[in-house]
Design an enzyme around this catalytic site. Sequence first.
Site, PDB file in Angstrom:
ATOM      1  NE  ARG A 151      -3.854  -2.056   2.497  1.00 21.13           N
ATOM      2  CZ  ARG A 151      -3.663  -3.166   3.203  1.00 21.13           C
ATOM      3  NH1 ARG A 151      -2.532  -3.302   3.895  1.00 21.13           N
ATOM      4  NH2 ARG A 151      -4.565  -4.116   3.235  1.00 21.13           N
ATOM      5  CG  ASP A 171       6.744  -6.854  -2.313  1.00 17.19           C
ATOM      6  OD1 ASP A 171       6.876  -7.981  -1.788  1.00 17.19           O
ATOM      7  OD2 ASP A 171       6.028  -5.954  -1.831  1.00 17.19           O
ATOM      8  CB  ALA A 231      10.263   0.878   6.167  1.00 18.22           C
ATOM      9  CG  ASP A 256      10.427   8.812  10.311  1.00 16.55           C
ATOM     10  OD1 ASP A 256      10.607   9.804  11.045  1.00 16.55           O
ATOM     11  OD2 ASP A 256       9.378   8.119  10.344  1.00 16.55           O
ATOM     12  CD  GLU A 261      12.826   3.991  15.973  1.00 13.48           C
ATOM     13  OE1 GLU A 261      11.712   4.035  16.550  1.00 13.48           O
ATOM     14  OE2 GLU A 261      12.948   3.938  14.742  1.00 13.48           O
ATOM     15  CG  HIS A 279       9.376   5.796  14.253  1.00 12.22           C
ATOM     16  ND1 HIS A 279       9.757   4.562  14.711  1.00 12.22           N
ATOM     17  CD2 HIS A 279       8.384   5.555  13.347  1.00 12.22           C
ATOM     18  CE1 HIS A 279       9.034   3.616  14.126  1.00 12.22           C
ATOM     19  NE2 HIS A 279       8.188   4.200  13.296  1.00 12.22           N
ATOM     20  CB  ILE A 280       7.553  12.122  12.536  1.00 15.12           C
ATOM     21  CG1 ILE A 280       8.444  12.440  11.318  1.00 15.12           C
ATOM     22  CG2 ILE A 280       8.190  12.614  13.832  1.00 15.12           C
ATOM     23  CD1 ILE A 280       8.607  13.930  11.053  1.00 15.12           C
ATOM     24  N   GLY A 281       6.691   9.033  10.821  1.00 15.97           N
ATOM     25  CA  GLY A 281       5.972   8.621   9.630  1.00 15.97           C
ATOM     26  C   GLY A 281       4.466   8.658   9.762  1.00 15.97           C
ATOM     27  CB  ALA A 282       2.120   6.964  11.891  1.00 12.60           C
TER      28      ALA A 282
END
Length: 313
Positions: A151, A171, A231, A256, A261, A279-282
């Site tokens: 996705r 993939d 990721a 990220d 971490e 780690h701000i991806g979301a």
Amino acid sequence: MTPWKILITDGLDAKGKAVLSEVGEVIDRNGITADELLKEIGEYDALIVRSRTKVTPAVFEAGVKLKVVGRAGIGVDNIDLNAAKAHGVRVVNSPLATTITVAELTLGLMLALVREIPRADSAMKAGKWLKKELEGAELYGKTLGIVGFGRIGSAVADRARAFGMRIIAYDRLKAAEAITQRGGEPVSWEQLLELSDVITLHLPLTNETKNMLDANAFARMKDGVYLVDAARGGIVDEDALLAALESGKVAGAALDVFTTEPPGVTALVSHPRVICTPHIGAQTQEAQARAGYDIATEIIAALKGEPLRWRVI
């Protein structure tokens, strides 16, 4: 009201909490320690985490009433799936919630890399005018290698195509036809490394993907390649990346996520050709609202024994 008790350990959007409160008692223990979790989990029917909380075999052992663990987001590498299965506990996630947000961050990091935006900004704030030094590159006409074409990977492809990039993808879990249907050009792992001007990662951390980008992988890449990882930490061998940056093989990296971490001020984090974000991806209002609602409704379905949309196990 059904006497379910639901524990949230890493925070959840208010909309999700409201939905959960309609069916049970919701306890928000954002920041709970591992020891505290082991002491308290025995009281709860459901547990909702994000990436911080580690749901270990010991947690499942102590969670005598636990029926379901929900991950507000996609990755479940912080949940021991074998232990969950052994204890008969369902694991669910909310895989659609952060697709757009992570894809947009990936493009933002890509642009920041090729145009050296962070360096330009910090120089301006220091009273420096580095116009002649900041000769970047265009994304137009470059080959973007996407590792993991689910996705998020395909959403990145959609947006990168608007910049006039060639999209190649690898993939190992998807047939070539599926990659083509999603708008990518299927290639082998070796071809992706050799052809890409920019490489971006969009796959989970597993035994197979750990240190997937190692010294051998970097050696096969073009000189001056750019790398983006929004990721999971651990997919990139950080020592190998640092060596590739020092040699000039990698022109720049945007990270990220990290193996540890928070990573602290390491040689990689402080490298002048590395852009780091925590780690701000979301981390957008829209994604958090979607993730909160999606995981709340999935947790309720699991507790009620109803069909699940996003059952992991």
